[in-house]
Design an enzyme around this catalytic site. Structure first.
Site, PDB file in Angstrom:
ATOM      1  N   SER A   1     118.978  17.375  80.492  1.00  0.00           N
ATOM      2  CA  SER A   1     119.649  16.723  81.581  1.00  0.00           C
ATOM      3  C   SER A   1     120.637  17.252  82.070  1.00  0.00           C
ATOM      4  O   SER A   1     120.402  18.348  82.743  1.00  0.00           O
ATOM      5  CB  SER A   1     120.123  15.288  81.112  1.00  0.00           C
ATOM      6  OG  SER A   1     120.564  14.304  82.002  1.00  0.00           O
ATOM      7  N   THR A   2     122.071  17.063  82.344  1.00  0.00           N
ATOM      8  CA  THR A   2     123.015  17.769  83.033  1.00  0.00           C
ATOM      9  C   THR A   2     123.144  18.999  82.583  1.00  0.00           C
ATOM     10  O   THR A   2     123.330  19.329  81.317  1.00  0.00           O
ATOM     11  CB  THR A   2     124.523  17.015  82.789  1.00  0.00           C
ATOM     12  OG1 THR A   2     124.272  15.464  83.034  1.00  0.00           O
ATOM     13  CG2 THR A   2     125.487  17.531  83.650  1.00  0.00           C
TER      14      THR A   2
ATOM     15  N   HIS B   1     115.926  15.294  83.565  1.00  0.00           N
ATOM     16  CA  HIS B   1     116.385  14.221  84.450  1.00  0.00           C
ATOM     17  C   HIS B   1     116.718  14.663  85.872  1.00  0.00           C
ATOM     18  O   HIS B   1     117.611  15.542  85.956  1.00  0.00           O
ATOM     19  CB  HIS B   1     117.463  13.469  83.835  1.00  0.00           C
ATOM     20  CG  HIS B   1     117.354  13.005  82.376  1.00  0.00           C
ATOM     21  ND1 HIS B   1     118.503  12.899  81.554  1.00  0.00           N
ATOM     22  CD2 HIS B   1     116.605  12.425  81.761  1.00  0.00           C
ATOM     23  CE1 HIS B   1     118.145  12.271  80.499  1.00  0.00           C
ATOM     24  NE2 HIS B   1     116.756  12.215  80.495  1.00  0.00           N
TER      25      HIS B   1
ATOM     26  N   ASP C   1     119.901  10.444  75.409  1.00  0.00           N
ATOM     27  CA  ASP C   1     118.195  10.539  75.530  1.00  0.00           C
ATOM     28  C   ASP C   1     117.554  11.734  74.828  1.00  0.00           C
ATOM     29  O   ASP C   1     118.111  12.979  74.704  1.00  0.00           O
ATOM     30  CB  ASP C   1     117.911  10.720  76.928  1.00  0.00           C
ATOM     31  CG  ASP C   1     116.330  10.205  77.173  1.00  0.00           C
ATOM     32  OD1 ASP C   1     115.766   9.753  76.235  1.00  0.00           O
ATOM     33  OD2 ASP C   1     115.866  10.734  78.274  1.00  0.00           O
TER      34      ASP C   1
ATOM     35  N   MET D   1     124.255  14.616  79.217  1.00  0.00           N
ATOM     36  CA  MET D   1     125.012  13.496  78.855  1.00  0.00           C
ATOM     37  C   MET D   1     124.378  12.390  78.344  1.00  0.00           C
ATOM     38  O   MET D   1     123.134  12.219  78.402  1.00  0.00           O
ATOM     39  CB  MET D   1     125.715  13.328  80.165  1.00  0.00           C
ATOM     40  CG  MET D   1     126.532  11.875  80.123  1.00  0.00           C
ATOM     41  SD  MET D   1     127.975  12.425  79.274  1.00  0.00           S
ATOM     42  CE  MET D   1     129.301  12.807  80.811  1.00  0.00           C
TER      43      MET D   1
END
Length: 370
Positions: free
Chosen positions: A183-184, A209, A306, A303
């Site tokens: 993600s991030t 993401h 998940d 973050m």
């Protein structure tokens, strides 16, 4: 979670955008987000650089389409000289998507899509700005923690990290797939892992993401960077050696199925899982069901949590599972959640994950050329 530390005031934000309207809108949104304060605005890359030197912001929001020098040049200069969390404020789709992916590759931690009055509404934009500020603040804390860790010269966590009633990596069956979630901060992280594992020629499935309109661009850039056949996944795609798929952003989850000895991509319309669609958890759970010990799971920076539950399912099914070490994460949320669940065989610095995968397969790591 508050972005504040016990000894500091609000997180200081500098807004760089050539639109006076966007400057005012960003200022209003940021100042209304608890714990954050705009300390200045700039309308060009040159003004932005001068403001950074004078005001020393904690976070920078950056529009890439600026008069004169392009925002990408300012981004590269900032990250080279004195890195700080940079949020890209991007026009949706088209050339904007290409520039945004390039900015993320350079080291911007996240991006926010500008409102277009239709799909990307003002209300949605306000929510995304607030959420992105929290991610940037978490990144800022991780940068500070990494500096402290380096100063104290503490060793990184070694692997294996926790015992589990599952086969040891050396006992795993023949690996048929590498599954990666991020993600991030994940755009450059995924690229690093795939580049370092490309010589293994194993099929790779990626959930990063990212909204619709960006994942196809991301796949194309991964293909150019790694030499693999990387594409945005389509329902029914058959995975083969030297091929990788990126879950499309939008409303469908990516699952991997095994049918008559072939690995097939299945896109399933479903609600958010672990706060996301596509979800890393959904993909990892499907890999656990389809392949058991014949897979390797890799959970990278991001973050939230998940992927943590799905990685645990993969480990319980006998797969080898790796997580990115906290000191090399932009945001150590997802890997930390997986570690706390006992989902990881190993905690590995980002630049060593490809070599760790090769070691699990009994192969030599790829030699870096740069």
């Amino acid at each position: 979670m508050s972005p504040l530390t016990s000894s500091a005031g609000p997180v200081k934000v500098l807004v760089v955008d050539d639109s006076v309207l966007m400057q005012k809108l960003m200022t209003q949104i940021i100042n209304s987000t608890p714990g954050f304060q705009v300390i200045g605005v700039a309308g060009s890359a040159e003004e932005g650089w001068d403001a950074i030197q004078e005001l020393r912001p904690d976070i920078l929001t950056l529009d890439l389409e600026l008069p004169g020098r392009h925002g990408l040049k300012l981004l590269a200069r900032v990250l080279k000289q004195d890195p700080l969390p940079v949020l890209i404020v991007s026009a949706f789709g088209g050339p904007g998507a290409d520039n945004t992916i390039q900015a993320l590759e350079l080291g911007a931690i996240d991006f926010i899509e500008k409102p277009d009055g239709a799909t990307h509404t003002l209300e949605g934009f306000m929510k995304h700005v607030a959420a992105a500020l929290q991610r940037a603040s978490a990144s800022r804390r991780m940068l500070a923690a990494a500096k402290e860790l380096a100063a104290q010269q503490r060793p990184a966590m070694a692997a294996p990290v926790r015992p589990l009633a599952a086969p040891a990596p050396a006992a795993h069956g023949k690996v048929s797939l590498i599954a990666i979630g991020a993600s991030t901060g994940g755009v450059p992280a995924v690229q690093t892992v795939m580049r370092d594992a490309a010589h293994l020629r194993l099929p790779i499935a990626v959930v990063q993401h990212m909204p619709a309109g960006y994942t196809a661009k991301f796949a194309a850039r991964l293909s150019a960077a790694t030499g693999l056949d990387v594409r945005e996944a389509s329902d029914g795609d058959r995975l083969r050696p030297g091929m990788a798929v990126v879950a499309p952003g939008g409303s469908k989850h990516l699952e991997i199925e095994e049918r008559r000895g072939e690995l097939i991509c299945h896109l399933k319309e479903a609600p958010l899982v672990s706060g996301h669609c596509p979800s890393v958890d959904v993909m990892f759970h499907s890999v656990a069901r389809a392949l058991g010990s014949h897979a390797i799971g890799v959970l990278l920076t991001g973050m939230g949590r998940d992927g943590a539950d799905g990685l645990l399912a993969m480990r319980k099914a006998g797969a080898a599972t790796l997580i990115q070490s906290g000191e090399t994460c932009v945001v150590n949320g997802m890997p930390k959640a997986a570690f706390e669940l006992g989902a990881a065989d190993r905690v590995v610095p980002l630049d060593q994950i490809g070599g760790a995968i090769a070691g699990l397969l009994g192969e030599r790591p790829q030699q870096r050329t740069a």
